[in-house]
Design a protein around this motif. Structure first.
Motif, PDB file in Angstrom:
ATOM      1  N   ARG A   1      -5.528  53.440 -28.123  1.00  0.00           N
ATOM      2  CA  ARG A   1      -6.600  54.085 -27.158  1.00  0.00           C
ATOM      3  C   ARG A   1      -7.080  55.137 -27.935  1.00  0.00           C
ATOM      4  O   ARG A   1      -6.392  55.813 -28.750  1.00  0.00           O
TER       5      ARG A   1
ATOM      6  N   VAL B   1      -8.011  50.894 -23.344  1.00  0.00           N
ATOM      7  CA  VAL B   1      -6.946  50.282 -23.901  1.00  0.00           C
ATOM      8  C   VAL B   1      -6.793  49.005 -24.579  1.00  0.00           C
ATOM      9  O   VAL B   1      -7.299  48.341 -24.095  1.00  0.00           O
TER      10      VAL B   1
ATOM     11  N   HIS C   1     -13.789  51.277 -30.605  1.00  0.00           N
ATOM     12  CA  HIS C   1     -12.813  52.263 -30.903  1.00  0.00           C
ATOM     13  C   HIS C   1     -13.319  52.854 -32.213  1.00  0.00           C
ATOM     14  O   HIS C   1     -13.056  54.196 -32.500  1.00  0.00           O
TER      15      HIS C   1
END
Length: 149
Positions: free
Chosen positions: A38, A83, A100
């Motif tokens: 995360r 996540v 991400h």
């Protein structure tokens, strides 16, 4: 489980990166099959949690946040919404999803930093911007530890 050190690596064109051998050994010794990724709350980096550590974080949050409080549910939802549960491939690599990579400004050069029970993934350039100069670091450590110098 204790991860320490700063190891340089590169992402490939697909966004995969090798988990450093020293960190892989720690994960294997602990019997960890999955890792959780995360974005960090405070810094422009990503955080890898061994699954058991992540589960402990979730347990702690659930004991502190009420399912029946709208704001607390919103906080929990936002915390868990980005996540990813990942596993290492047979070569010891894991895939960092494109969103991400973008969140952490990662191009190719990365630093994997052992942070006790988690591992941070930094864009090497971003990490250099975040580091304190030597004299400021020394003063901050001394102040935090209550030392006179």
């Amino acid at each position: 489980m204790r991860f320490i050190g700063n190891i340089s690596a590169k992402t490939d064109t697909k966004g995969r990166v090798f988990m450093p051998a020293a960190f892989r050994k720690i994960l294997q010794a602990a019997g960890e099959e999955n890792i959780v990724l995360r974005k960090d709350i405070f810094q422009p980096c990503l955080v890898i949690y061994p699954e058991s550590v992540w589960n402990g974080v979730m347990d702690t949050m659930r004991t502190r946040l009420s399912r029946w409080n709208r704001k607390e549910q919103q906080l929990f939802r936002q915390f868990v919404s980005d996540v990813e549960i990942l596993s290492l491939d047979s070569n010891g690599r894991f895939l960092i999803p494109k969103r991400h990579l973008q969140m952490a400004n990662i191009q190719q050069e990365v630093s994997l930093v052992g942070m006790d029970d988690t591992i941070e993934i930094w864009s090497t350039a971003e990490m250099a911007k975040q580091s304190l100069p030597g004299d400021e670091f020394e003063k901050a450590i001394n102040d935090m530890m209550g030392c006179q110098y």
